[in-house]
Design a protein around this motif. Structure first.
Motif, mmCIF file in Angstrom:
data_model
loop_
_atom_site.group_PDB
_atom_site.id
_atom_site.type_symbol
_atom_site.label_atom_id
_atom_site.label_comp_id
_atom_site.label_asym_id
_atom_site.label_seq_id
_atom_site.Cartn_x
_atom_site.Cartn_y
_atom_site.Cartn_z
ATOM 1 N N MET A 110 0.748 -1.186 0.052
ATOM 2 C CA MET A 110 -0.094 -0.074 -0.024
ATOM 3 C C MET A 110 1.033 1.137 0.156
ATOM 4 O O MET A 110 0.437 2.355 -0.466
ATOM 5 C CB MET A 110 -0.935 -0.025 1.191
ATOM 6 N N LYS A 111 2.069 1.183 0.456
ATOM 7 C CA LYS A 111 2.958 2.488 0.763
ATOM 8 C C LYS A 111 3.351 2.765 -0.598
ATOM 9 O O LYS A 111 3.406 3.875 -0.995
ATOM 10 C CB LYS A 111 3.953 2.117 1.690
ATOM 11 N N GLY A 112 3.739 1.814 -1.618
ATOM 12 C CA GLY A 112 4.163 1.929 -2.883
ATOM 13 C C GLY A 112 2.983 2.664 -3.638
ATOM 14 O O GLY A 112 3.361 3.503 -4.578
ATOM 15 N N TYR B 185 -9.306 3.503 -14.759
ATOM 16 C CA TYR B 185 -9.089 2.046 -14.263
ATOM 17 C C TYR B 185 -7.755 1.602 -14.833
ATOM 18 O O TYR B 185 -6.808 1.026 -13.848
ATOM 19 C CB TYR B 185 -10.195 1.317 -14.070
ATOM 20 N N THR B 186 -7.714 1.653 -16.018
ATOM 21 C CA THR B 186 -6.606 0.989 -16.710
ATOM 22 C C THR B 186 -5.229 1.925 -16.446
ATOM 23 O O THR B 186 -4.184 1.083 -16.246
ATOM 24 C CB THR B 186 -6.748 1.001 -18.408
ATOM 25 N N THR B 187 -5.541 3.104 -16.581
ATOM 26 C CA THR B 187 -4.417 3.880 -16.079
ATOM 27 C C THR B 187 -3.723 3.691 -14.715
ATOM 28 O O THR B 187 -2.451 3.511 -14.680
ATOM 29 C CB THR B 187 -4.762 5.385 -16.163
ATOM 30 N N VAL B 188 -4.582 3.556 -13.648
ATOM 31 C CA VAL B 188 -4.124 3.280 -12.422
ATOM 32 C C VAL B 188 -3.633 1.803 -12.401
ATOM 33 O O VAL B 188 -2.444 1.711 -11.592
ATOM 34 C CB VAL B 188 -5.234 3.469 -11.538
ATOM 35 N N LYS B 189 -4.116 0.889 -13.082
ATOM 36 C CA LYS B 189 -3.287 -0.617 -13.143
ATOM 37 C C LYS B 189 -1.864 -0.489 -13.710
ATOM 38 O O LYS B 189 -1.078 -1.043 -13.201
ATOM 39 C CB LYS B 189 -4.468 -1.527 -13.605
ATOM 40 N N GLU B 190 -1.969 0.441 -14.793
ATOM 41 C CA GLU B 190 -0.524 0.337 -15.630
ATOM 42 C C GLU B 190 0.626 1.178 -14.735
ATOM 43 O O GLU B 190 1.625 1.352 -15.235
ATOM 44 C CB GLU B 190 -0.815 0.953 -16.989
ATOM 45 N N LEU B 191 0.059 1.959 -13.827
ATOM 46 C CA LEU B 191 0.849 2.990 -13.194
ATOM 47 C C LEU B 191 1.771 1.812 -12.029
ATOM 48 O O LEU B 191 2.863 2.355 -11.583
ATOM 49 C CB LEU B 191 0.155 3.712 -12.117
ATOM 50 N N LEU C 262 0.697 -5.004 -7.674
ATOM 51 C CA LEU C 262 -0.237 -4.134 -6.873
ATOM 52 C C LEU C 262 -1.490 -3.467 -7.581
ATOM 53 O O LEU C 262 -2.153 -2.726 -7.063
ATOM 54 C CB LEU C 262 0.667 -2.722 -6.857
ATOM 55 N N ALA C 263 -1.604 -4.010 -8.628
ATOM 56 C CA ALA C 263 -2.632 -3.444 -9.429
ATOM 57 C C ALA C 263 -4.305 -3.567 -8.885
ATOM 58 O O ALA C 263 -4.809 -2.492 -8.791
ATOM 59 C CB ALA C 263 -2.852 -4.057 -10.802
ATOM 60 N N GLY C 264 -4.558 -4.825 -8.139
ATOM 61 C CA GLY C 264 -5.745 -4.954 -7.504
ATOM 62 C C GLY C 264 -6.027 -3.845 -6.560
ATOM 63 O O GLY C 264 -6.894 -3.192 -6.222
ATOM 64 N N THR C 265 -4.910 -3.659 -5.536
ATOM 65 C CA THR C 265 -4.972 -2.519 -4.347
ATOM 66 C C THR C 265 -5.002 -1.141 -4.902
ATOM 67 O O THR C 265 -5.694 -0.675 -4.404
ATOM 68 C CB THR C 265 -3.679 -2.953 -3.664
#
Length: 238
Positions: A1-3, A132-138, A143-146
């Motif tokens: 979560m910190k990341g 949503y796709t953008t935040v997954k690819e970040l 970590l994508a699900g979190t």
């Protein structure tokens, strides 16, 4: 979560989603029907028919924007375009609402307004598929699900606040009577400002499409590769 919480671009995407999604839900769930009946004198049936456009936009807009994003090989440009469309249409809706204060008419046909609301719905709600796709690819897959779960906090929390604030604004302008065109014009202008703020954040955000960033994130979240193996002819080689 910190990341996730220490990544500044996560907050940019989060607030973009909050601003655009709030603009959508305020209309779809709070002001849309009364806006049309009070400002334009339409019947409840006519207003409900118009509001179907927002649901239609969410259904058809998500795959369209996803395909467009892959075609352009860019998430960021699609979000920028959606923010522009949301702000321009919001200000236009504010304009026709203010004009209806005197004439009790939109000055445009119901068909034209239906199309405009479809575009508004695509820009402000269907864009969530790209966000949503953008935040997954970040982040890496682990970590994508979190990250997606954390992203959901912002739009729903801010939307709840925005709906409460919009209700108070409409009541303060309209007083004890039902809100009129002027009150809804103010509401639409606020959502136009939301679109402008989303545009600023989108311009400042980072592109995440794989075709543009390559292996950039691998360098951030994974240890660099070790030294190459020794040639088999050298001592110590395995």
């Amino acid at each position: 979560m910190k990341g996730i919480l220490t990544e500044p671009y996560f907050y940019a995407v989060s607030f973009i989603s909050a601003l655009l999604w709030s603009s959508y839900l305020v209309v779809a769930g709070l002001t849309g029907k009364s806006w049309m009946t009070n400002s334009f004198g339409w019947t409840a049936t006519q207003a409900s028919t118009q509001l179907m456009s927002l649901s239609l936009a969410l259904v058809v807009g998500s795959p369209i924007l996803s395909a467009l994003s892959d075609s352009l090989k860019s998430r960021r440009f699609v979000v920028i375009g959606a923010s522009i469309v949301t702000s321009l249409l919001s200000f236009w809706f504010a304009f026709i609402s203010e004009a209806a204060e005197e004439t009790t008419t939109t000055g445009v046909s119901q068909a034209a307004l239906f199309v405009a609301l479809v575009l508004y719905g695509i820009a402000s709600s269907a864009i969530m598929s790209i966000l949503y796709t953008t935040v997954k690819e970040l982040f890496p897959v682990a970590l994508a699900g979190t990250a997606v779960g954390a992203l959901n906090i912002f739009p729903f929390l801010i939307c709840a606040i925005c709906q409460t604030v919009h209700s108070a604004i409409l009541k303060s302008i309209g007083g004890d009577s039902d809100p009129t065109g002027h009150a809804f014009a103010v509401s639409w202008a606020i959502m136009g400002v939301f679109g402008v703020l989303a545009l600023v954040l989108a311009i400042a955000s980072r592109e995440t499409h794989a075709a543009k960033v390559g292996t950039f994130w691998a360098d951030r979240f994974h240890s660099p590769p070790g030294p190459p193996p020794l040639p088999a002819c050298l001592p110590g080689a395995l």
